[in-house]
Scaffold this motif. Sequence first.
Motif, mmCIF file in Angstrom:
data_model
loop_
_atom_site.group_PDB
_atom_site.id
_atom_site.type_symbol
_atom_site.label_atom_id
_atom_site.label_comp_id
_atom_site.label_asym_id
_atom_site.label_seq_id
_atom_site.Cartn_x
_atom_site.Cartn_y
_atom_site.Cartn_z
ATOM 1 N N SER A 253 55.123 49.517 30.772
ATOM 2 C CA SER A 253 54.442 48.379 31.380
ATOM 3 C C SER A 253 53.757 48.793 32.680
ATOM 4 N N LEU A 254 54.431 49.602 33.485
ATOM 5 C CA LEU A 254 53.834 50.100 34.729
ATOM 6 C C LEU A 254 52.589 50.921 34.416
ATOM 7 N N ARG A 255 52.663 51.730 33.387
ATOM 8 C CA ARG A 255 51.506 52.534 32.987
ATOM 9 C C ARG A 255 50.326 51.644 32.580
ATOM 10 N N ARG A 256 50.625 50.557 31.862
ATOM 11 C CA ARG A 256 49.558 49.619 31.483
ATOM 12 C C ARG A 256 48.953 48.962 32.713
ATOM 13 N N SER A 257 49.778 48.619 33.686
ATOM 14 C CA SER A 257 49.273 47.995 34.914
ATOM 15 C C SER A 257 48.309 48.924 35.634
ATOM 16 N N ILE A 258 48.644 50.199 35.690
ATOM 17 C CA ILE A 258 47.765 51.170 36.331
ATOM 18 C C ILE A 258 46.453 51.283 35.554
ATOM 19 N N GLY A 259 46.552 51.267 34.223
ATOM 20 C CA GLY A 259 45.347 51.301 33.410
ATOM 21 C C GLY A 259 44.462 50.086 33.624
ATOM 22 N N LEU A 260 45.065 48.930 33.817
ATOM 23 C CA LEU A 260 44.304 47.713 34.086
ATOM 24 C C LEU A 260 43.616 47.783 35.448
ATOM 25 N N LEU A 261 44.269 48.393 36.420
ATOM 26 C CA LEU A 261 43.629 48.584 37.726
ATOM 27 C C LEU A 261 42.391 49.469 37.588
ATOM 28 N N ALA A 262 42.519 50.518 36.800
ATOM 29 C CA ALA A 262 41.375 51.400 36.573
ATOM 30 C C ALA A 262 40.226 50.645 35.916
ATOM 31 N N ALA A 263 40.548 49.841 34.907
ATOM 32 C CA ALA A 263 39.512 49.070 34.212
ATOM 33 C C ALA A 263 38.882 48.036 35.139
ATOM 34 N N ALA A 264 39.687 47.419 35.996
ATOM 35 C CA ALA A 264 39.166 46.424 36.935
ATOM 36 C C ALA A 264 38.192 47.069 37.913
ATOM 37 N N HIS A 265 38.525 48.243 38.405
ATOM 38 C CA HIS A 265 37.617 48.927 39.328
ATOM 39 C C HIS A 265 36.321 49.297 38.619
ATOM 40 N N ARG A 266 36.421 49.689 37.361
ATOM 41 C CA ARG A 266 35.215 50.024 36.592
ATOM 42 C C ARG A 266 34.297 48.806 36.466
ATOM 43 N N GLU A 267 34.908 47.636 36.266
ATOM 44 C CA GLU A 267 34.111 46.409 36.162
ATOM 45 C C GLU A 267 33.484 46.043 37.512
ATOM 46 N N LEU A 268 34.213 46.266 38.581
ATOM 47 C CA LEU A 268 33.650 46.012 39.910
ATOM 48 C C LEU A 268 32.457 46.934 40.155
ATOM 49 N N ALA A 269 32.572 48.184 39.736
ATOM 50 C CA ALA A 269 31.473 49.127 39.893
ATOM 51 C C ALA A 269 30.268 48.726 39.044
ATOM 52 N N ALA A 270 30.539 48.056 37.922
ATOM 53 C CA ALA A 270 29.460 47.589 37.046
ATOM 54 C C ALA A 270 28.857 46.284 37.543
ATOM 55 N N GLY A 271 29.405 45.727 38.620
ATOM 56 C CA GLY A 271 28.887 44.468 39.167
ATOM 57 C C GLY A 271 29.349 43.254 38.407
ATOM 58 N N ASP A 272 30.555 43.300 37.845
ATOM 59 C CA ASP A 272 31.079 42.170 37.061
ATOM 60 C C ASP A 272 32.457 41.763 37.586
ATOM 61 N N PRO A 273 32.516 41.129 38.771
ATOM 62 C CA PRO A 273 33.798 40.711 39.342
ATOM 63 C C PRO A 273 34.613 39.782 38.447
ATOM 64 N N PRO A 274 33.998 38.840 37.708
ATOM 65 C CA PRO A 274 34.816 37.966 36.854
ATOM 66 C C PRO A 274 35.649 38.743 35.831
ATOM 67 N N SER A 275 35.039 39.752 35.198
ATOM 68 C CA SER A 275 35.794 40.561 34.238
ATOM 69 C C SER A 275 36.894 41.337 34.951
ATOM 70 N N ALA A 276 36.594 41.830 36.149
ATOM 71 C CA ALA A 276 37.606 42.555 36.919
ATOM 72 C C ALA A 276 38.791 41.657 37.233
ATOM 73 N N ARG A 277 38.503 40.406 37.628
ATOM 74 C CA ARG A 277 39.593 39.494 37.972
ATOM 75 C C ARG A 277 40.448 39.159 36.755
ATOM 76 N N ARG A 278 39.841 39.084 35.581
ATOM 77 C CA ARG A 278 40.628 38.827 34.376
ATOM 78 C C ARG A 278 41.619 39.964 34.132
#
Length: 309
Positions: A253-278
């Motif tokens: 579960s901790l590993r998944r949480s870290i993966g979600l953080l990585a994906a959220a940052h990728r979405e922020l870099a893409a200019g899509d904060p709503p997807s990052a917040r999800r």
Amino acid sequence: MTGTRMTGMPDHHPLRRTAVAFARHLSLAAVLLLTVGCMTVPDRDGITSFRQGAATANQQSQSTFADINTFLRQQQIDRASQLPTLNESEFFSPLASEDVAKWNRAFGLIDAYAASLETLLDPARSSDTETALAELGEKIGTIEGGRLPAGVAGGFAQLGGLLVQMRAEKEALAAIRKADPAIQSVFDTMMTAIGEDRDNGVRAMVATSWGDVLGAIQVEFLTAGGTAAKRDVATRYVGTLDQRDAQDASLASLRRSIGLLAAAHRELAAGDPPSARRMLDEVQAEYAAYRQRVDALRQQDGQSQGSKP
């Protein structure tokens, strides 16, 4: 004047049709430009949510590691109660306090990075913090690899080098985009350090520790006299298997949480904060589910302890 406008031009006139079509395309272009602009303008709330998500993942890591040591220590005490003498070698922690501190330090650096992004998005402070990212990069460069979790130092070294190059960066979105490859590397190395399965990383180390405990119970079963005694040992063995599996699930579960953080940052870099917040909401959900599993395991362990003579 049927069929005419105030301009006196008929609706079917070629010039009028061209003008109408041009106006429609111009309106569509304006809408698209506005949409793209909304997607590419950094959202300070999105950065704040990312920072909160990182804090939650850090809390999850600290709690997970502490729970692993606590549950294993209880098993060791149960094992020691069956021995004629006490020996220090019977008691060990798979995750030493200094190892746990390394994970806390790693998440602290991620928090410092997110805090620097927040200042870039604050009009009242951005002019005073243009070098914050570069200064953080220099700080990361001075941290010895041994002060971070095993295998994670390389990712942070890449991040530190990129941040140093951002000494005059004033745009948060530009900073996020430039830093994203290194941030992805950091999170990838953290996920690798946790381990994809029980044969790798921290998960393998913890599995080995539980294997030692289970092996001792197996030996105890061989020497137990009578059916009732063997049944008690077998019951404890099954309970220990449950604890081992629950602890491994917590690490997964901790590993998944870290993966979600990585994906959220990728979405922020893409200019899509709503997807990052999800995705960051999913980090909170992972932590909540982890806490529920631990609480259920504690209740089960308490009932088991209460049933012992």
